[in-house]
Write an enzyme that holds these catalytic residues in place. Structure first.
Site, mmCIF file in Angstrom:
data_model
loop_
_atom_site.group_PDB
_atom_site.id
_atom_site.type_symbol
_atom_site.label_atom_id
_atom_site.label_comp_id
_atom_site.label_asym_id
_atom_site.label_seq_id
_atom_site.Cartn_x
_atom_site.Cartn_y
_atom_site.Cartn_z
ATOM 1 C CB SER A 117 -1.001 -0.046 1.179
ATOM 2 O OG SER A 117 -2.053 1.077 1.190
ATOM 3 C CG ASP B 59 7.380 5.500 -11.733
ATOM 4 O OD1 ASP B 59 7.857 4.189 -12.063
ATOM 5 O OD2 ASP B 59 6.444 6.132 -11.793
ATOM 6 C CE LYS C 238 -5.295 -2.209 0.007
ATOM 7 N NZ LYS C 238 -5.830 -0.674 0.026
#
Length: 476
Positions: free
Chosen positions: A318, A329, A343
């Site tokens: 999460s 990224d 999740k």
């Protein structure tokens, strides 16, 4: 982002914490927006009424109306996905306590242990368990007169919590002790620090976020400042998110923002409602729970440039995946460890009464470059097992994609973990784990941390890649 969406985000107070899977939840205390109601399925509602009537008239004993209706609501919501749920009074209170980092209990971190018992991972400093002398590695066999063998981790946590000043007796097995030990404890409010860190060696720091709570961003800023005060010339930092199940969304944004340029997009969400289609940026209005302050404003400028490694594993879920995905990224950090839980959905808390609420999945979240984490997770840049000889119990743990009725990944093919279902392989792993001492993150025996430090120094890293046990790691 328009003013209305900013105001909507400011109403989103908390994001709750899951014990294993991790939960990213937006908590809204405002009433649900008025919107057009869909046509009711009258035939199905008649059938529901018929079943209700038959239970009331024909069941072997009388059943209270409240119980029937509450269970009907609970079952309806639970059928949607593993993270939607009806929160009764107790569950709702526990969610709010967890997000604040406060709960009433004994002060122990636990995990599933040998032979179905509950293993102490670590006592929380200055807690009842810590003061009584409970140690990491102890196995809890009984809670008062109740055997814990075979009990789930969630159920064990519930049993150990209770009212302030209430008493409980733990029966514990300890290695090298011939007889079980008995500890008489008194429950009290525990303040659980979500951030800790230290200088591992000159020039290198370890910073751990155990879960994302309301105070996490403030605690992180204080700890980073303290580390730079101890060593102003840090050459590398390890951000440890292993077994971090998630938590407050603002905490995740703030932790990522500490290492990224201001105004950088950190995470996006998308769902049916307009408020669920949002971009969250690395600036104070998105991570500060106090509108008049920026906890990260006084951080040393060097933290934006320090070489960074992030440790993750199957238990990283999460909010942990939001942080790891954003830093990956932008190539701000090297992600080291094993594939995360996967999740990637947002659960909004809709308050029903003063004491009850509905936790409903309302959106998926995505990394800044548009990757959907749901049922896929974050793949590490360097795959490093928990130990030099394997991944320990992580090899047997479930991920989101293994859960029944899990929400699908809408952008990429799901990657299911290779399940080791052979009984012989499971027995081999369990037998090996019994011989190990409990792993303390940040210690001299922490293999993954040692490999992260090797990477930051430009030294060889022992990875789990087939056919290539040693790779040369370049510092970014």
């Amino acid at each position: 982002m328009g003013k209305n969406l900013k105001r909507a985000f400011k109403r989103t107070g908390l994001v709750g914490i899951g014990v294993v899977a991790g939960i990213a939840i937006s908590l809204q205390f405002s009433a649900m927006a008025q919107r057009a109601e869909p046509a009711l399925p009258l035939e199905e509602l008649r059938q529901l009424a018929d079943v209700y009537g038959l239970i009331k008239s024909d069941y072997v004993e009388q059943v209270e109306d409240r119980k029937l209706l509450t269970e009907a609501i609970s079952g309806m919501v639970a059928s949607l996905d593993p993270h939607s749920a009806y929160l009764d009074k107790k569950a709702y209170a526990e969610l709010r306590e967890g997000s604040q980092g406060r709960f009433v209990g004994l002060g122990i971190e636990i995990a599933q242990g040998d032979e179905g018992y509950i293993r102490i991972v670590a006592p929380i400093e200055d807690s009842p368990a810590y003061r009584a002398g409970i140690k990491a590695g102890d196995l809890i066999t009984r809670l008062d007169s109740m055997p814990l063998k075979g009990m789930s981790l969630d159920e064990s946590v519930k049993k150990m919590r209770g009212e302030p000043h209430s008493k409980v007796t733990l029966t514990v097995l300890r290695e090298d002790e011939p007889q079980p030990l008995t500890f008489n404890l008194v429950r009290e409010e525990i303040l659980q620090k979500s951030v800790k860190g230290k200088i591992i060696e000159p020039g290198y720091a370890w910073l751990r976020v155990a879960q994302f709570q309301e105070p996490t961003v403030d605690d992180l800023a204080a700890k980073i400042t303290e580390l730079y005060r101890q060593d102003p010339h840090l050459k590398g930092m390890v951000l440890d998110l292993r077994n971090d199940p998630g938590g407050v969304l603002q905490g995740a944004i703030g932790v990522a923002a500490a290492f990224l340029p201001k105004d950088t997009p950190v995470v996006t969400t998308n769902g049916q409602l307009p408020d669920s289609k949002q971009i969250f940026y690395a600036r104070a209005e998105y991570y500060s729970l106090r509108s008049d302050s920026d906890p990260l404003a006084r951080l040393p400028e060097a933290v934006k440039r320090v070489p960074l490694a992030v440790l993750v594993n199957t238990g990283s879920a999460s909010a942990s995946e939001i942080v790891a995905g954003a830093l990956q990224d932008y190539q701000r950090a090297t992600i080291i460890g094993t594939q995360t839980f996967g999740k990637g959905s947002v659960q909004t808390i809709r308050q029903l009464t003063a004491d009850t609420a509905l936790k409903l999945t309302t959106a998926r979240y995505y990394t800044p470059h548009g990757r959907a984490i749901q049922a896929k997770g974050i793949a590490p840049d360097l795959h490093v097992n928990e130990y030099a000889d394997g991944d320990g119990l992580n090899a047997l743990r479930m991920r989101e994609a293994d859960l029944s009725r899990h929400l699908s990944n809408d952008r990429e093919a799901e990657v299911s973990k290779e399940r080791r279902d052979e009984l012989e392989e499971q027995a081999r792993i369990l037998a090996l784990e019994k011989k190990r001492k409990p792993l303390e993150y940040g210690s001299a025996g922490d293999f993954q941390l040692a490999q992260a430090l090797n990477h930051l120094k430009g030294l060889p890293v022992q990875t789990a890649r087939p056919g290539s046990a040693i790779v040369q790691a370049a510092v970014k």
